[in-house]
Design an enzyme around this catalytic site. Structure first.
Site, PDB file in Angstrom:
ATOM      1  N   GLU B 118      -5.747  15.657  -3.309  1.00 13.80           N
ATOM      2  CA  GLU B 118      -5.610  14.300  -3.862  1.00 13.80           C
ATOM      3  C   GLU B 118      -5.995  14.351  -5.336  1.00 13.80           C
ATOM      4  O   GLU B 118      -7.041  14.868  -5.686  1.00 13.80           O
ATOM      5  CB  GLU B 118      -6.526  13.341  -3.087  1.00 13.80           C
ATOM      6  CG  GLU B 118      -6.798  12.002  -3.759  1.00 13.80           C
ATOM      7  CD  GLU B 118      -5.549  11.174  -4.075  1.00 13.80           C
ATOM      8  OE1 GLU B 118      -4.701  10.990  -3.181  1.00 13.80           O
ATOM      9  OE2 GLU B 118      -5.406  10.742  -5.252  1.00 13.80           O
ATOM     10  N   THR B 128      -2.830   2.257  -1.130  1.00 12.76           N
ATOM     11  CA  THR B 128      -3.715   1.954  -0.020  1.00 12.76           C
ATOM     12  C   THR B 128      -4.888   1.068  -0.428  1.00 12.76           C
ATOM     13  O   THR B 128      -5.471   0.380   0.387  1.00 12.76           O
ATOM     14  CB  THR B 128      -4.201   3.277   0.604  1.00 12.76           C
ATOM     15  OG1 THR B 128      -3.051   4.034   0.983  1.00 12.76           O
ATOM     16  CG2 THR B 128      -5.068   3.045   1.817  1.00 12.76           C
ATOM     17  N   HIS B 136       0.999  -5.489  10.742  1.00 17.68           N
ATOM     18  CA  HIS B 136       2.163  -6.259  11.195  1.00 17.68           C
ATOM     19  C   HIS B 136       2.491  -5.934  12.641  1.00 17.68           C
ATOM     20  O   HIS B 136       2.245  -4.831  13.108  1.00 17.68           O
ATOM     21  CB  HIS B 136       3.386  -5.927  10.343  1.00 17.68           C
ATOM     22  CG  HIS B 136       3.235  -6.247   8.899  1.00 17.68           C
ATOM     23  ND1 HIS B 136       2.518  -5.463   8.021  1.00 17.68           N
ATOM     24  CD2 HIS B 136       3.695  -7.278   8.158  1.00 17.68           C
ATOM     25  CE1 HIS B 136       2.555  -5.992   6.818  1.00 17.68           C
ATOM     26  NE2 HIS B 136       3.256  -7.101   6.873  1.00 17.68           N
ATOM     27  N   LYS B 357      10.839 -10.851   0.221  1.00 16.04           N
ATOM     28  CA  LYS B 357      10.376 -11.114   1.584  1.00 16.04           C
ATOM     29  C   LYS B 357       8.870 -10.887   1.697  1.00 16.04           C
ATOM     30  O   LYS B 357       8.259 -10.281   0.838  1.00 16.04           O
ATOM     31  CB  LYS B 357      11.118 -10.210   2.558  1.00 16.04           C
ATOM     32  CG  LYS B 357      10.680  -8.762   2.477  1.00 16.04           C
ATOM     33  CD  LYS B 357      10.910  -8.046   3.787  1.00 16.04           C
ATOM     34  CE  LYS B 357      10.388  -6.634   3.725  1.00 16.04           C
ATOM     35  NZ  LYS B 357      11.360  -5.627   3.470  1.00 16.04           N
ATOM     36  N   ARG B 418       4.096  -0.953  -4.678  1.00 16.78           N
ATOM     37  CA  ARG B 418       4.720  -0.404  -3.477  1.00 16.78           C
ATOM     38  C   ARG B 418       5.619   0.762  -3.862  1.00 16.78           C
ATOM     39  O   ARG B 418       6.083   0.854  -4.995  1.00 16.78           O
ATOM     40  CB  ARG B 418       5.571  -1.452  -2.777  1.00 16.78           C
ATOM     41  CG  ARG B 418       4.863  -2.750  -2.451  1.00 16.78           C
ATOM     42  CD  ARG B 418       5.911  -3.740  -1.970  1.00 16.78           C
ATOM     43  NE  ARG B 418       5.383  -5.058  -1.677  1.00 16.78           N
ATOM     44  CZ  ARG B 418       5.214  -6.007  -2.577  1.00 16.78           C
ATOM     45  NH1 ARG B 418       5.462  -5.791  -3.853  1.00 16.78           N
ATOM     46  NH2 ARG B 418       4.766  -7.199  -2.218  1.00 16.78           N
ATOM     47  N   ILE B 443       6.706   5.270   1.896  1.00 19.15           N
ATOM     48  CA  ILE B 443       6.011   4.480   2.903  1.00 19.15           C
ATOM     49  C   ILE B 443       5.525   3.191   2.248  1.00 19.15           C
ATOM     50  O   ILE B 443       4.425   3.112   1.723  1.00 19.15           O
ATOM     51  CB  ILE B 443       4.814   5.262   3.512  1.00 19.15           C
ATOM     52  CG1 ILE B 443       5.239   6.662   3.959  1.00 19.15           C
ATOM     53  CG2 ILE B 443       4.209   4.460   4.659  1.00 19.15           C
ATOM     54  CD1 ILE B 443       6.248   6.703   5.097  1.00 19.15           C
ATOM     55  N   SER B 445       5.358  -1.219   2.704  1.00 23.60           N
ATOM     56  CA  SER B 445       4.951  -2.074   3.806  1.00 23.60           C
ATOM     57  C   SER B 445       5.997  -1.975   4.920  1.00 23.60           C
ATOM     58  O   SER B 445       7.185  -1.932   4.623  1.00 23.60           O
ATOM     59  CB  SER B 445       4.857  -3.508   3.313  1.00 23.60           C
ATOM     60  OG  SER B 445       4.303  -4.314   4.301  1.00 23.60           O
ATOM     61  N   CYS B 510     -24.719 -11.278  -3.684  1.00 25.07           N
ATOM     62  CA  CYS B 510     -23.582 -12.011  -3.099  1.00 25.07           C
ATOM     63  C   CYS B 510     -23.255 -11.474  -1.704  1.00 25.07           C
ATOM     64  O   CYS B 510     -23.032 -12.225  -0.776  1.00 25.07           O
ATOM     65  CB  CYS B 510     -22.335 -11.896  -3.952  1.00 25.07           C
ATOM     66  SG  CYS B 510     -22.457 -12.605  -5.595  1.00 25.07           S
ATOM     67  N   CYS B 543     -19.715 -13.254  -7.654  1.00 22.59           N
ATOM     68  CA  CYS B 543     -20.007 -13.058  -9.081  1.00 22.59           C
ATOM     69  C   CYS B 543     -19.269 -11.859  -9.649  1.00 22.59           C
ATOM     70  O   CYS B 543     -19.279 -11.642 -10.855  1.00 22.59           O
ATOM     71  CB  CYS B 543     -21.506 -12.993  -9.342  1.00 22.59           C
ATOM     72  SG  CYS B 543     -22.241 -11.358  -9.256  1.00 22.59           S
TER      73      CYS B 543
HETATM   74  C1  FAD Z   1       0.901  -5.414  -2.694  1.00 20.09           C
HETATM   75  C2  FAD Z   1       1.082  -4.633  -1.423  1.00 20.09           C
HETATM   76  C3  FAD Z   1       0.867  -5.243  -0.208  1.00 20.09           C
HETATM   77  C4  FAD Z   1       1.032  -4.524   0.977  1.00 20.09           C
HETATM   78  N1  FAD Z   1       0.707  -5.111   2.156  1.00 20.09           N
HETATM   79  C5  FAD Z   1       0.762  -4.378   3.288  1.00 20.09           C
HETATM   80  C6  FAD Z   1       0.328  -4.923   4.512  1.00 20.09           C
HETATM   81  O1  FAD Z   1      -0.171  -6.043   4.571  1.00 20.09           O
HETATM   82  N2  FAD Z   1       0.476  -4.192   5.647  1.00 20.09           N
HETATM   83  C7  FAD Z   1       0.999  -2.949   5.618  1.00 20.09           C
HETATM   84  O2  FAD Z   1       1.135  -2.352   6.684  1.00 20.09           O
HETATM   85  N3  FAD Z   1       1.361  -2.379   4.459  1.00 20.09           N
HETATM   86  C8  FAD Z   1       1.249  -3.059   3.302  1.00 20.09           C
HETATM   87  N4  FAD Z   1       1.595  -2.478   2.121  1.00 20.09           N
HETATM   88  C9  FAD Z   1       2.055  -1.104   2.134  1.00 20.09           C
HETATM   89  C10 FAD Z   1       0.922  -0.087   2.228  1.00 20.09           C
HETATM   90  O3  FAD Z   1      -0.083  -0.361   1.291  1.00 20.09           O
HETATM   91  C11 FAD Z   1       1.471   1.298   1.985  1.00 20.09           C
HETATM   92  O4  FAD Z   1       2.562   1.486   2.825  1.00 20.09           O
HETATM   93  C12 FAD Z   1       0.485   2.409   2.270  1.00 20.09           C
HETATM   94  O5  FAD Z   1      -0.726   2.215   1.603  1.00 20.09           O
HETATM   95  C13 FAD Z   1       1.103   3.726   1.875  1.00 20.09           C
HETATM   96  O6  FAD Z   1       0.144   4.717   1.880  1.00 20.09           O
HETATM   97  P1  FAD Z   1       0.438   6.142   1.293  1.00 20.09           P
HETATM   98  O7  FAD Z   1      -0.670   6.988   1.748  1.00 20.09           O
HETATM   99  O8  FAD Z   1       1.831   6.539   1.585  1.00 20.09           O
HETATM  100  O9  FAD Z   1       0.449   5.960  -0.283  1.00 20.09           O
HETATM  101  P2  FAD Z   1      -0.737   5.911  -1.323  1.00 20.09           P
HETATM  102  O10 FAD Z   1      -1.851   5.115  -0.852  1.00 20.09           O
HETATM  103  O11 FAD Z   1      -0.100   5.520  -2.604  1.00 20.09           O
HETATM  104  O12 FAD Z   1      -1.227   7.401  -1.392  1.00 20.09           O
HETATM  105  C14 FAD Z   1      -0.599   8.402  -2.115  1.00 20.09           C
HETATM  106  C15 FAD Z   1      -1.650   9.268  -2.711  1.00 20.09           C
HETATM  107  O13 FAD Z   1      -1.057  10.429  -3.272  1.00 20.09           O
HETATM  108  C16 FAD Z   1      -1.763  10.809  -4.412  1.00 20.09           C
HETATM  109  N5  FAD Z   1      -0.914  11.649  -5.262  1.00 20.09           N
HETATM  110  C17 FAD Z   1       0.228  11.296  -5.871  1.00 20.09           C
HETATM  111  N6  FAD Z   1       0.719  12.320  -6.590  1.00 20.09           N
HETATM  112  C18 FAD Z   1      -0.128  13.345  -6.423  1.00 20.09           C
HETATM  113  C19 FAD Z   1      -0.169  14.670  -6.919  1.00 20.09           C
HETATM  114  N7  FAD Z   1       0.768  15.140  -7.733  1.00 20.09           N
HETATM  115  N8  FAD Z   1      -1.193  15.450  -6.568  1.00 20.09           N
HETATM  116  C20 FAD Z   1      -2.155  15.005  -5.739  1.00 20.09           C
HETATM  117  N9  FAD Z   1      -2.167  13.750  -5.238  1.00 20.09           N
HETATM  118  C21 FAD Z   1      -1.165  12.930  -5.571  1.00 20.09           C
HETATM  119  C22 FAD Z   1      -2.088   9.475  -5.051  1.00 20.09           C
HETATM  120  O14 FAD Z   1      -3.168   9.576  -5.944  1.00 20.09           O
HETATM  121  C23 FAD Z   1      -2.414   8.603  -3.839  1.00 20.09           C
HETATM  122  O15 FAD Z   1      -3.772   8.586  -3.539  1.00 20.09           O
HETATM  123  C24 FAD Z   1       1.449  -3.182   0.925  1.00 20.09           C
HETATM  124  C25 FAD Z   1       1.642  -2.579  -0.307  1.00 20.09           C
HETATM  125  C26 FAD Z   1       1.436  -3.278  -1.475  1.00 20.09           C
HETATM  126  C27 FAD Z   1       1.593  -2.582  -2.777  1.00 20.09           C
END
Ligand code: FAD
Ligand code: FAD
Lengths: 413, 586
Positions: B118, B128, B136, B357, B418, B443, B445, B510, B543
């Site tokens: 990471e 995340t 959902h 949406k 996203r 990946i 939402s 708080c 706060c």
């Molecule tokens: C505003 C918003 C609201 C949402 N609401 C919901 C919800 O209510 N319910 C739901 O199910 N989903 C929701 N989602 C979607 C959800 O947040 C994501 O689908 C989920 O967090 C995806 O996780 P991930 O691990 O794929 O991505 P990330 O959390 O983005 O993780 C990817 C990781 O890879 C690392 N990385 C990237 N490039 C490199 C590299 N070159 N070397 C090493 N590390 C690297 C990054 O630093 C990061 O930590 C929402 C998203 C957003 C933005």
């Protein structure tokens, strides 16, 4: 069972406790920090006590006067005590407090809340942009510089032209920052003219009126801000944006009473002051619970804040003695035309003494006329040479004009 | 009609000269358009075509910032580190978001040597950290999509998972509200009476039908006072509602931290603060993952890099999709108003649109309420800025649902970005051009909701890709949450203070967080203020750090044995303070 617990060991709590203790009651102060004095301890500049003692003291000096009174009157002090919860019981109140010694249950007949206020943060004034390191409140900066000898940054910008901002600006300038700028949305500094002169103008510190920070820029650390001009309603004027490089943003954008805890106990909150609704003895809408100092509303002078403690002390005495001078129907005091806030919000007692009310004007005006009105009837009026929102005003309210009144408005015309 | 012909047909609708290549369902686009918006629109239109498995959108738009700098920087770092050996593992997972951490923990149930890389100093720093935390039910995703399947399954798995990991999870249920605005766009075709009838009887029935098809249980249609009973203060404009009891809420970063802690306990190696900058390849196989700290040998590689998963694919010479960042702003309210909202609420508006949406009003597991998110296509993946107009937009939109809600009582706003692809579905499949690389990409939402199922599915894929999987009997799936003073009974707290008096020093008033909790977070690996904040909730109250920032920084300086000036908010170079007062130089 204690007679009185004062929550908060800042100036207003320190003033209330001995005043009550003098009358022979068992009084305890609970303070969450490791020392008494509250915000005053970090205010090492002078300017406290001019109204009350007729001299200009530093924050700690001012606090010391009251700390001595606390010790002289045998008031008990519990430091590092965080009041977690308070509940109303048949015969008083039961509170749970957390300390490094354990969790204590404290019982008391009456309560004085003197927990003051907190600083407004960037979210409350909707500053946009990113959320990097380097955005700090003025209070944090005061502690940082005074207690640790560390600066917030080498190129700070200060938002807000009130007294706290002015003092912090001078302080940072004297401690050797490389550049500094103050911005504020008013036409003139909202702090005291004396402070503006001595803190900013005397040192040629750059400042920009009618300006605010629209956005903060920078991913990890503040890199710059986007400044924008505002009009007299503080609305941003499009097209006047300008990038200003800086490495820290210091916010001195107002204070908010810590009313959450009193609200939990059931006290009504005034949405204008953000503090609890109080009567002329600073009793809240929960019987036996008083509230003083900046918790009631934000005072410009600590001298005024502690005045509320002296008055509340009389109220606590009345309450504990059990004689009630309460009217059947309290008179409501309300902010009327061009007025932001008024305290106290209700006049609940029949008594002889006059009442001092505080109000914050809603507008800036030269040659203002202050009126106390009931319906169409003007009960009292008074002239003021100049009023503005950033200066809290006071006025005597004679009780005799209140007879048969339900509601009195304070107007500025 | 072949995909090529369909692509050609779609491109004809746009006034540009765009060339394309189709290869095994992957469409590569090149050309130039007037704006970023057009870039998104074309991409989405192509992604919509049946049979398209990925859109690589290399069209340029006017005013586009040169994206080359990131690639050049990586190349530079890679060339400096490609001979340094950092370690060797059977599986290397790229990305420590909820997806990477879920897969890591799932793999730790087997006798496999796993590492996770990471780039951030902590897990959970990407999407995340900034979302709605909504689990959902699996109603929205379209038929036949991977999203739908994994969402429904993920939701089912949540209860047990969170119990094992000691993470708060609540099935609060959700209400889809059908109001007089739901069919506003169709007003022309629907006279008022018909509109109301449709909204009262037919629409909720259709929604319920869909829920039944997705095998959601206990779904009910509500009308009139029954809605008002469920949702205090709901607008009078509401006509009917569909209640789905299986919808849940979770704290996404707490869950991710728990997955990380538990995976670590079961032998996964975590390389934090380590960025993947390239790959060492032999023919169509990755042999080593090149990072800014050296090379990690690997038999299998998992691409769970969120927003950057397209760039990781490109680094491995297997361009198959482009991520188009879509920002979502969230508004968080004071705990004081907690009991006003018990369920997740969304107002249905039709036709639903991929970029508008979703969004709604959600309670959080800690007792706050979140409004949001917005949805805005943005040019930069890093843009998590929030402007006043975003806040105003959210206020306006959701005030319509709860007109009397004390909307000025928000305490913070934040934004997440996203990571959708143009096909808008999850991309979980072996890379086209690289045999031992698994994409778990795009990946968006409901990625939080689907995470446990995505992990399960990804492990199945790895199995198919030849990873030998043998159950590890010593796996221990349990993890203990941090103890919290705020949640203890008086007696419990009293006895903790007896053992260690720092439990009695409350540093964040708080949220009532004690010094002992700050220290425990540091002992669990937190090195920055925000890492402590995510583990303890210090600074998350009304706060917003103004009381506790310096107190906690002081504790950090002592515990981590660093000067106050070096205390960081999160990343390297995010120190809070800089400089010393006159006369105390150095
Ligand atoms: C505003 C918003 C609201 C949402 N609401 C919901 C919800 O209510 N319910 C739901 O199910 N989903 C929701 N989602 C979607 C959800 O947040 C994501 O689908 C989920 O967090 C995806 O996780 P991930 O691990 O794929 O991505 P990330 O959390 O983005 O993780 C990817 C990781 O890879 C690392 N990385 C990237 N490039 C490199 C590299 N070159 N070397 C090493 N590390 C690297 C990054 O630093 C990061 O930590 C929402 C998203 C957003 C933005
Ligand atoms: C369910 C939930 C409940 C919450 N409850 C509370 C609460 O009770 N009180 C409270 O104060 N806060 C709460 N928060 C908000 C939380 O404190 C943070 O504001 C939130 O996690 C966003 O982080 P931030 O504002 O510190 O990040 P920012 O300061 O916005 O920094 C974002 C950083 O993340 C990095 N980043 C990279 N990729 C992405 C990406 N795709 N999305 C987002 N960031 C990215 C960027 O480098 C950037 O520097 C809650 C959040 C969630 C999800």
């Amino acid at each position: 069972m204690k007679d009185v617990v004062v929550i908060g060991g800042g100036p207003s709590g320190l003033a209330a406790a001995p005043e009550i203790g003098k009358k022979g009651y068992d009084v305890t102060i609970l303070e969450r920090n490791g020392e008494l004095g509250g915000l005053l301890q970090q205010c090492i500049h002078e300017g406290f006590g001019t109204l009350l003692f007729d001299k200009s003291l530093s924050g700690p000096e001012f606090a010391d006067i009251f700390i001595n009174r606390v010790h002289d009157t045998g008031v008990k002090v519990e430091l590092e005590t965080y009041v977690k919860s308070v509940e109303k019981r048949e015969d008083g109140f039961e509170m749970t407090a957390v300390t490094p010694k354990g969790v204590e249950i404290i019982k008391t007949r009456s309560l004085v809340y003197a927990i003051g206020c907190r600083e407004r943060n960037r979210f409350e004034i909707k500053i946009g942009g990113t959320r990097p390191a380097g955005v700090l409140t003025a209070g944090t900066v005061q502690r940082l510089v005074n207690l640790y000898g560390v600066l917030p940054g080498k190129n700070p910008i200060i938002v807000g032209g009130g007294d706290v901002g002015l003092i912090v600006a001078r302080h940072l300038y004297l401690e050797g920052v490389e550049s500094i700028l103050m911005v504020y949305p008013e036409e003139f500094f909202s702090g005291l003219p004396r402070n503006a002169q001595q803190c900013i103008l005397d040192f040629d510190i750059p400042y920009r009126p009618r300006t605010t920070v629209k956005r903060i820029l920078g991913d990890k650390k503040v890199e710059a801000v986007e400044l924008v001009k505002v009009d007299e309603n503080w609305d941003m004027i499009q097209g006047t944006e300008e990038i200003y490089r800086c490495d820290s943003v210091i916010l001195s954008v107002g204070l908010v009473p810590y009313s959450e805890k009193v609200e939990e106990l059931g006290a009504e909150i005034d949405c204008k002051t953000n503090g609890p609704v109080v009567d002329e003895f600073f009793e809240t809408t929960v019987e036996g619970v008083f509230s003083v100092g900046n918790l009631v509303q934000i005072f410009d002078y600590v001298d005024d804040a502690v005045q509320t403690s002296f008055v509340a002390a009389q109220g606590v005495d009345k309450y504990l003695k059990g004689f009630s001078s309460k009217r059947d129907k309290p008179v409501k005091l309300k902010p009327g035309k061009n007025v932001g806030t008024v305290t106290p919000q209700v006049i609940a007692h029949d008594a002889d003494d006059d009442i001092k009310i505080f109000f914050r004007p809603g507008i800036e005006k030269e040659g203002a006329r202050i009126e106390l009105t009931s319906g169409k009837e003007v009960l009292k009026h008074q002239k003021k040479r100049y009023v503005r929102p950033s200066t809290l005003e006071e006025m005597e309210l004679p009780r005799d004009i209140l007879s048969k009144k339900k509601e009195v408005m304070v107007d500025v015309r | 009609m072949s995909i090529s012909r369909k692509v050609k047909k779609v491109l004809k609708k746009f006034p540009y000269d765009i060339s394309f290549v189709v290869d095994e369902g992957i469409v590569l686009l090149e050309g130039e358009v007037n704006s970023h918006q057009e870039w998104v629109k074309i991409g989405l239109n192509i992604g919509d075509i049946k049979g398209v498995k990925g859109v690589v959108n290399e069209i340029r738009w006017k005013g586009m910032k040169e994206g080359k700098t990131r690639a050049e920087r990586r190349e530079n770092i890679a060339s400096k580190n490609e001979r340094k050996r950092l370690g060797k593992h059977e599986v290397v997972i790229i990305g420590g978001g909820i997806i990477g951490c879920s897969i890591a923990r799932e793999l730790s149930k087997f006798k496999v040597d796993v590492a996770l890389v990471e780039k951030g100093p902590d897990v959970s720093l990407g999407q995340t950290r900034a979302n709605n935390g909504m689990v959902h039910p699996g109603l929205a995703p379209s038929k036949g999509s991977l999203k739908r399947r994994l969402n429904v399954r993920g939701n089912e798995m949540y209860g047990e998972l969170c119990e094992e990991l000691d993470v708060p999870f609540k099935r609060v249920g959700s209400l889809i509200l059908i109001t007089s605005r739901t069919l506003k766009k169709y007003k022309r075709y629907l006279p008022l009476g018909l509109n109301t009838g449709f909204c009262k009887y037919i629409l909720p029935w259709l929604v319920k039908k869909k829920a039944d098809r997705n095998r959601l249980k206990g779904v009910e249609i509500l009308r009139g006072d029954d809605i008002k009973k469920e949702v205090k203060g709901v607008t009078d404009d509401v006509i009917s509602a569909v209640k789905i009891p299986s919808t849940g809420i979770v704290d996404p970063y707490e869950l991710t931290i728990a997955l990380y802690e538990n995976a670590k306990k079961n032998g996964v190696d975590f390389y934090l603060d380590t960025e993947v900058v390239g790959f060492a390849k032999e023919d169509s196989m990755i042999r080593g993952v090149i990072t800014d700290k050296g090379v990690l040998g690997a038999h299998h590689v998992v691409n769970a890099a969120g927003l950057y998963s397209d760039e990781i694919a490109e680094l491995a010479d297997t361009k198959e999709f482009t991520i188009h960042p879509r920002k979502g702003v969230e508004l968080l309210f004071n705990k004081r108003i907690q009991d006003d909202v018990e369920h997740c609420l969304t107002e249905l508006t039709l036709p639903s649109h991929p970029t508008s949406k979703g969004g709604g009003i959600n309670p959080t597991v800690h007792g706050n309420i979140i409004w949001g998110p917005t949805a805005k296509e943005i040019e930069s993946k890093k843009d998590t800025s929030v402007d006043k107009k975003d806040i105003d937009e959210i206020m306006e939109r959701y005030s319509k649902v709860l007109p009397d809600f004390p909307r000025s009582e928000f305490i913070r706003y934040f934004a997440g970005v996203r990571a959708p692809s143009f096909t808008e579905d999850f991309i979980i499949r072996p890379a086209k051009e690289v045999q031992n690389l698994l994409h778990v990409a795009a990946i968006q939402s409901p990625g939080i909701a689907s995470a446990p199922a995505i992990a399960e599915y990804s492990v199945e894929m790895l199995d198919k890709m030849g990873l030998k999987l043998e159950r590890d009997e010593s796996f221990d799936g349990s993890r203990r949450a941090m103890d919290r003073a705020a949640e203890m009974s008086d007696d419990e707290l009293r006895s903790r203070i007896q053992e260690e008096q720092r439990w009695g020093n409350i540093v964040c008033t708080c949220e009532m967080v004690s010094e002992a909790e700050i220290i425990e977070a540091i002992n669990r690996g937190a090195e920055s203020f925000d890492a402590i904040k995510r583990r303890t909730r210090a600074g998350m109250g009304e706060c917003q750090e103004s009381y506790c920032l310096l107190r906690i920084a002081d504790i950090m300086s002592k515990e981590l044995d660093i000067p106050l000036k070096n205390v960081k908010k999160e990343w390297a170079e995010s120190e809070f303070f800089d400089g010393t007062v006159r006369g105390e130089e150095g």
